[in-house]
Design a protein around this motif. Sequence first.
Motif, PDB file in Angstrom:
ATOM      1  N   PHE A 298      93.263  12.948  34.878  1.00 32.59           N
ATOM      2  CA  PHE A 298      92.454  11.765  35.182  1.00 32.59           C
ATOM      3  C   PHE A 298      91.027  11.918  34.651  1.00 32.59           C
ATOM      4  N   ASP A 299      90.464  13.120  34.807  1.00 31.84           N
ATOM      5  CA  ASP A 299      89.125  13.359  34.264  1.00 31.84           C
ATOM      6  C   ASP A 299      89.115  13.229  32.738  1.00 31.84           C
ATOM      7  N   GLY A 300      90.146  13.742  32.102  1.00 32.86           N
ATOM      8  CA  GLY A 300      90.230  13.646  30.648  1.00 32.86           C
ATOM      9  C   GLY A 300      90.313  12.200  30.183  1.00 32.86           C
ATOM     10  N   ALA A 301      91.130  11.410  30.863  1.00 34.10           N
ATOM     11  CA  ALA A 301      91.266  10.000  30.507  1.00 34.10           C
ATOM     12  C   ALA A 301      89.962   9.254  30.745  1.00 34.10           C
ATOM     13  N   ALA A 302      89.260   9.565  31.854  1.00 34.42           N
ATOM     14  CA  ALA A 302      87.987   8.907  32.148  1.00 34.42           C
ATOM     15  C   ALA A 302      86.948   9.246  31.084  1.00 34.42           C
ATOM     16  N   ASP A 303      86.936  10.545  30.673  1.00 38.06           N
ATOM     17  CA  ASP A 303      85.975  10.929  29.625  1.00 38.06           C
ATOM     18  C   ASP A 303      86.278  10.230  28.308  1.00 38.06           C
ATOM     19  N   SER A 304      87.547  10.119  27.957  1.00 39.38           N
ATOM     20  CA  SER A 304      87.921   9.444  26.712  1.00 39.38           C
ATOM     21  C   SER A 304      87.532   7.975  26.743  1.00 39.38           C
ATOM     22  N   LEU A 305      87.799   7.334  27.875  1.00 38.82           N
ATOM     23  CA  LEU A 305      87.436   5.928  28.000  1.00 38.82           C
ATOM     24  C   LEU A 305      85.915   5.732  27.971  1.00 38.82           C
ATOM     25  N   GLY A 306      85.190   6.681  28.578  1.00 42.22           N
ATOM     26  CA  GLY A 306      83.735   6.608  28.539  1.00 42.22           C
ATOM     27  C   GLY A 306      83.197   6.737  27.119  1.00 42.22           C
ATOM     28  N   GLY A 307      83.773   7.661  26.340  1.00 43.20           N
ATOM     29  CA  GLY A 307      83.369   7.809  24.940  1.00 43.20           C
ATOM     30  C   GLY A 307      83.707   6.573  24.132  1.00 43.20           C
ATOM     31  N   LEU A 308      84.890   6.006  24.388  1.00 39.89           N
ATOM     32  CA  LEU A 308      85.277   4.775  23.685  1.00 39.89           C
ATOM     33  C   LEU A 308      84.313   3.637  24.001  1.00 39.89           C
ATOM     34  N   ALA A 309      83.962   3.501  25.276  1.00 40.73           N
ATOM     35  CA  ALA A 309      83.044   2.437  25.675  1.00 40.73           C
ATOM     36  C   ALA A 309      81.679   2.601  25.004  1.00 40.73           C
ATOM     37  N   ALA A 310      81.186   3.845  24.956  1.00 43.47           N
ATOM     38  CA  ALA A 310      79.890   4.085  24.324  1.00 43.47           C
ATOM     39  C   ALA A 310      79.936   3.765  22.834  1.00 43.47           C
ATOM     40  N   SER A 311      81.040   4.156  22.176  1.00 39.41           N
ATOM     41  CA  SER A 311      81.163   3.879  20.741  1.00 39.41           C
ATOM     42  C   SER A 311      81.218   2.379  20.465  1.00 39.41           C
TER      43      SER A 311
END
Length: 224
Positions: free
Chosen positions: A81-94
């Motif tokens: 879940f942490d990994g998915a949240a981090d990936s989504l956070g990076g996607l949102a920032a990009s």
Amino acid sequence: MGIYARRPWRLLGQLTADISVVAWGIIWWFVGRFVDGAVRAVAVPARRTAETASSMGAEFRTAASQAGAVPVIGDQLRRPFDGAADSLGGLAASVLAQAASIERLATIVGWLVFIIPVAIVVAIWLPNRVRFFVRARAAQLFIDSAADLDLFALRAMATQPMQVLARISSDPVSAWRRGDTEVISQLAGVELKRVGLKPPPAADLRPSPPSVGSSGNYPPAGRR
């Protein structure tokens, strides 16, 4: 002397030109804003995608917190879940960075669409208006300071086309030397018209014949 001519037709032409330039600027302002909005609209889906990714990331972080509360194996459960949240956070920032770049491009393109056509017209219109103001202001100083149209008559003979002079007199130079007030007034009127001024009332400015020496007359050609 203001920035406009005193002759009605010249004044009408100047007002028409000035209003046209202002209208041109207003039209291209709205065109520029339209282009800005059209390009900026491309960033709207990107921002929505970023919002969705951020929302999903927040949900994954909540799930990670709940999974981490499980005794013994909580840390292992929350890692995905942490990994998915981090990936989504990076996607949102990009995606947000891309949206910001699109909006900056929209601003630049909108201003360019407004500035370029307006600058071209102003570059043609403004020098003419400045030249008229400078020329008319200088001419008005002479009109206001001397009750004499000789200067403008002389300038007309030096600058006006031959056919214009011929319509006034068959020999304007001789008429000017004789002090022919009618010819001098007509010559001065032509020159004043060129700079957008009206001749003052006859009672205010009366042409006077030029004088040379004590006799007040030019010597005949060939005699000294």
